[in-house]
Write a protein that holds these residues in place. Structure first.
Motif, mmCIF file in Angstrom:
data_model
loop_
_atom_site.group_PDB
_atom_site.id
_atom_site.type_symbol
_atom_site.label_atom_id
_atom_site.label_comp_id
_atom_site.label_asym_id
_atom_site.label_seq_id
_atom_site.Cartn_x
_atom_site.Cartn_y
_atom_site.Cartn_z
ATOM 1 N N TRP A 321 0.968 -1.141 0.012
ATOM 2 C CA TRP A 321 0.015 0.077 -0.047
ATOM 3 C C TRP A 321 0.909 1.225 0.023
ATOM 4 C CZ3 TRP A 321 -4.089 1.155 4.312
ATOM 5 C CH2 TRP A 321 -5.146 2.057 3.752
ATOM 6 N N PRO A 322 1.150 1.770 -1.296
ATOM 7 C CA PRO A 322 2.135 2.716 -1.257
ATOM 8 C C PRO A 322 2.000 3.931 -0.270
ATOM 9 C CG PRO A 322 1.454 2.236 -3.497
ATOM 10 C CD PRO A 322 0.593 1.430 -2.328
ATOM 11 N N ASN A 323 2.716 4.536 0.423
ATOM 12 C CA ASN A 323 2.683 5.730 1.132
ATOM 13 C C ASN A 323 1.921 5.553 2.501
ATOM 14 O OD1 ASN A 323 4.321 7.215 -0.501
ATOM 15 N ND2 ASN A 323 2.529 7.834 -1.693
ATOM 16 N N LYS A 324 1.580 4.337 2.588
ATOM 17 C CA LYS A 324 0.892 4.015 4.117
ATOM 18 C C LYS A 324 1.613 2.868 4.832
ATOM 19 C CE LYS A 324 -3.079 6.154 3.536
ATOM 20 N NZ LYS A 324 -2.636 6.940 2.059
ATOM 21 N N ILE A 325 2.040 1.825 3.909
ATOM 22 C CA ILE A 325 2.713 0.707 4.423
ATOM 23 C C ILE A 325 4.058 0.702 3.907
ATOM 24 C CG2 ILE A 325 3.091 -2.084 4.658
ATOM 25 C CD1 ILE A 325 0.129 -2.153 4.219
ATOM 26 N N PRO A 362 -2.581 -2.077 12.271
ATOM 27 C CA PRO A 362 -1.721 -1.134 13.295
ATOM 28 C C PRO A 362 -0.278 -1.467 13.232
ATOM 29 C CG PRO A 362 -3.675 -1.922 14.377
ATOM 30 C CD PRO A 362 -3.598 -2.595 13.032
ATOM 31 N N HIS A 363 0.115 -2.868 13.102
ATOM 32 C CA HIS A 363 1.403 -3.358 12.860
ATOM 33 C C HIS A 363 2.203 -3.038 11.705
ATOM 34 C CE1 HIS A 363 0.557 -5.332 16.818
ATOM 35 N NE2 HIS A 363 -0.492 -5.826 16.140
ATOM 36 N N LEU A 364 1.465 -3.022 10.609
ATOM 37 C CA LEU A 364 1.798 -2.662 9.234
ATOM 38 C C LEU A 364 2.132 -1.340 9.225
ATOM 39 C CD1 LEU A 364 -0.454 -5.130 7.190
ATOM 40 C CD2 LEU A 364 1.845 -5.311 7.723
ATOM 41 N N ASP A 366 2.654 0.810 11.736
ATOM 42 C CA ASP A 366 3.747 1.716 12.556
ATOM 43 C C ASP A 366 4.781 0.588 12.695
ATOM 44 O OD1 ASP A 366 2.902 -0.406 14.352
ATOM 45 O OD2 ASP A 366 2.089 1.124 15.808
ATOM 46 N N GLN A 367 4.928 -0.566 11.975
ATOM 47 C CA GLN A 367 5.929 -1.408 12.144
ATOM 48 C C GLN A 367 6.190 -2.167 13.717
ATOM 49 O OE1 GLN A 367 9.349 -0.847 9.403
ATOM 50 N NE2 GLN A 367 8.435 1.096 8.795
ATOM 51 N N SER A 368 5.211 -2.036 14.269
ATOM 52 C CA SER A 368 5.351 -2.508 15.490
ATOM 53 C C SER A 368 5.264 -4.252 15.849
ATOM 54 C CB SER A 368 4.249 -1.911 16.602
ATOM 55 O OG SER A 368 2.797 -2.509 16.186
ATOM 56 N N GLU A 369 5.833 -4.701 16.701
ATOM 57 C CA GLU A 369 6.073 -6.089 16.770
ATOM 58 C C GLU A 369 4.496 -6.508 16.799
ATOM 59 O OE1 GLU A 369 8.174 -9.746 19.078
ATOM 60 O OE2 GLU A 369 8.789 -7.569 19.655
ATOM 61 N N ILE A 370 4.030 -7.811 16.084
ATOM 62 C CA ILE A 370 3.078 -8.472 16.352
ATOM 63 C C ILE A 370 3.318 -9.551 17.428
ATOM 64 C CG2 ILE A 370 1.543 -10.211 15.440
ATOM 65 C CD1 ILE A 370 2.570 -9.207 12.599
ATOM 66 N N GLN A 371 2.520 -9.379 18.620
ATOM 67 C CA GLN A 371 2.490 -10.129 19.846
ATOM 68 C C GLN A 371 1.638 -11.527 19.721
ATOM 69 O OE1 GLN A 371 4.342 -9.053 22.419
ATOM 70 N NE2 GLN A 371 4.661 -7.247 20.816
ATOM 71 N N ARG A 372 2.464 -12.250 18.700
ATOM 72 C CA ARG A 372 1.907 -13.888 18.667
ATOM 73 C C ARG A 372 3.326 -14.464 18.346
ATOM 74 N NH1 ARG A 372 -2.017 -14.491 13.740
ATOM 75 N NH2 ARG A 372 -0.069 -13.834 12.745
ATOM 76 N N ASP A 373 3.220 -15.556 18.975
ATOM 77 C CA ASP A 373 4.536 -16.558 18.938
ATOM 78 C C ASP A 373 4.200 -17.916 18.330
ATOM 79 O OD1 ASP A 373 7.203 -17.057 18.627
ATOM 80 O OD2 ASP A 373 7.049 -18.324 20.537
#
Length: 464
Positions: A321-325, A362-364, A366-373
């Motif tokens: 998604w250009p300029n968003k992701i 949200p993670h895409l 702000d590039q925050s970590e996805i809390q799932r392992d």
């Protein structure tokens, strides 16, 4: 000094007229600028379009961006380079129909009930009246769900289906536009007219894009071409290119099919760009299930399609998604179950709380970590033994937790295509995907505590 009939000096009148004209011109220019600004703002605030590209029978590493030494996929490489790329993506079921139904419903196959491709011919001969009744009963599972395109329609989207679709007509699956007539129409098993897309151009998609623009509507595009799926009959120019790279004709044909599929993706992306829609369009990529080409003959090799091995369930997943992701190569686990939730969030629609997948938006952003392992999956036979009991055809349960993967064989009925499950074992199979991505060494005996923990995880998850 000259004066006019009002007794005002002519110079004063000229200055007044000049000021008035200048004011009108400035006002007009400002209004025009304001109109452009409003148009830009309207474009920025309008719901984004969504394109879902679904490859059909392709191994997780059969792409240029995944490091394949021969297969060229420049268009998908670009999406991977410019967007969010999950190299550790998975589908929960390694078979096309249940996998596609997961994308439509947002649920595991054991929940949506479409666990295999067909009712078992062991219990009703193909073409018989009873078999037709069971085909309709299987399709009717889709009626229990508000599908992804149906949910998008509620928030103003038009949607178009092309390519693979098993669950009746495009209307029955919730699309506003589409190509597939569906069962019980002639050839309606898995796509009928829709299967020509890509292989015979993308004209129906062009027409739909024109209509969506004319109506000023956001759109959802389901592009699931019958590619690189068999028949492996690539254009001669591509076959010539790949026969020069290998002595295996079946392998050359398959590799050529992968590039042909990529070319059609480029054609689709080009239509989006030509209409200046790229900035407001999210493109998502996934494959329905894996494939390892048999080098000696047509068909797939073991430990790929229909199996819970990496060759069957692993797929890259891309969000562009250009300029968003921003460009990002993600290390976390991802699953196709995340895709419906994420698309709904992008469209501003409600994401059902019961969805097992995650909204990754949200993670895409702000590039925050996805809390799932940890993720889970299930493997079923191609033919469904009992339409009302998923366990009857259950062959595997599996989970991936960090670097570890546990496979648990189940005693469901295989019926046809038993060779795809030749390595099914009732004993736990534990693999370290970090050091052994090809799953060649079962290390379950070396990690009994970990096996026990992950076995309990699977037992807690499996509640069909």
């Amino acid at each position: 000094m000259t004066t006019n009939k009002f007794g005002l000096p002519s110079r004063v009148v000229c200055i007044a007229v000049w000021l008035l004209v200048t004011d009108r011109l400035l006002t007009g220019a400002l209004m025009a600028d304001d109109s452009v600004a409003r148009d830009d703002a309207r474009q920025d605030s309008s719901p984004p379009n969504v394109v879902l590209i679904i490859s059909d029978d392709q191994a997780w590493n059969d792409y240029g961006f995944m490091g394949h030494s021969e297969i060229e996929t420049p268009n998908l490489d670009r999406l991977a380079r410019e967007g969010a790329r999950f190299d550790r993506g998975y589908v929960p079921t390694a078979l096309c129909r249940p996998s596609l139904a997961t994308l439509l419903t947002g649920h595991y196959a054991s929940s949506h009930g479409i666990t295999g491709n067909d009712p078992s011919p062991k219990y009703a001969a193909v073409g018989s009246d009873l078999y037709k009744v069971r085909c309709e009963e299987l399709i009717s599972n889709i009626d229990r769900f508000k599908t992804l395109p149906a949910r998008l329609k509620e928030v103003g989207y038009l949607s178009h289906q092309s390519g693979k679709l098993w669950e009746g007509s495009f209307q029955r699956s919730g699309f506003t536009h589409g190509m597939t007539r569906g069962f019980p129409q002639q050839g309606g098993r898995h796509g009928d007219d829709g299967l020509t897309i890509g292989r015979k151009g993308i004209e129906p998609i062009r027409d739909f894009l024109d209509e969506a623009q004319e109506q000023s509507k956001p759109f959802f595009l389901w592009y699931a071409p019958f590619l690189p799926h068999e028949p492996h009959n690539p254009p001669p120019r591509l076959l010539k290119k790949y026969t020069a790279k290998t002595d295996s004709l079946p392998l050359a044909k398959y590799h050529a099919m992968c590039e042909w599929f990529d070319e059609t993706c480029g054609e689709l992306i080009g239509e989006i760009e030509q209409r200046k829609l790229s900035e407001n369009t999210l493109i998502v990529y996934v494959t329905d299930n894996g494939w390892i080409q048999n080098v000696d003959r047509r068909g797939f090799a073991p430990r790929s399609k229909q199996s819970p091995n990496e060759g069957g369930i692993r797929t890259p997943i891309l969000y562009h998604w250009p300029n968003k992701i921003a460009p990002q190569q993600r290390q976390e686990l991802a699953t196709s179950l995340d895709i419906p939730a994420t698309i709904l969030a992008v469209a501003g629609a409600e994401v059902p709380a019961e969805f097992p997948g995650l909204n990754l938006l949200p993670h895409l952003l702000d590039q925050s970590e996805i809390q799932r392992d940890q993720i889970y999956g299930e493997g079923f036979a191609h033919d469904i033994a009992d339409l009302n009991d998923p366990s009857a055809s259950l062959l595997y349960l599996w989970t991936i937790k960090g670097r570890w993967k546990l496979l648990m064989g189940q005693d469901g009925e295989v019926n046809r295509y038993a060779s795809a499950h030749a390595d099914r074992s009732s004993s736990p199979q534990l693999f370290d995907l970090q050091s052994d991505p090809s799953e060649m060494e079962n290390v379950a005996e070396d990690h009994p505590k970990l096996v026990a923990e992950m076995t309990k995880d699977i037992a807690d998850y499996w509640k069909p």
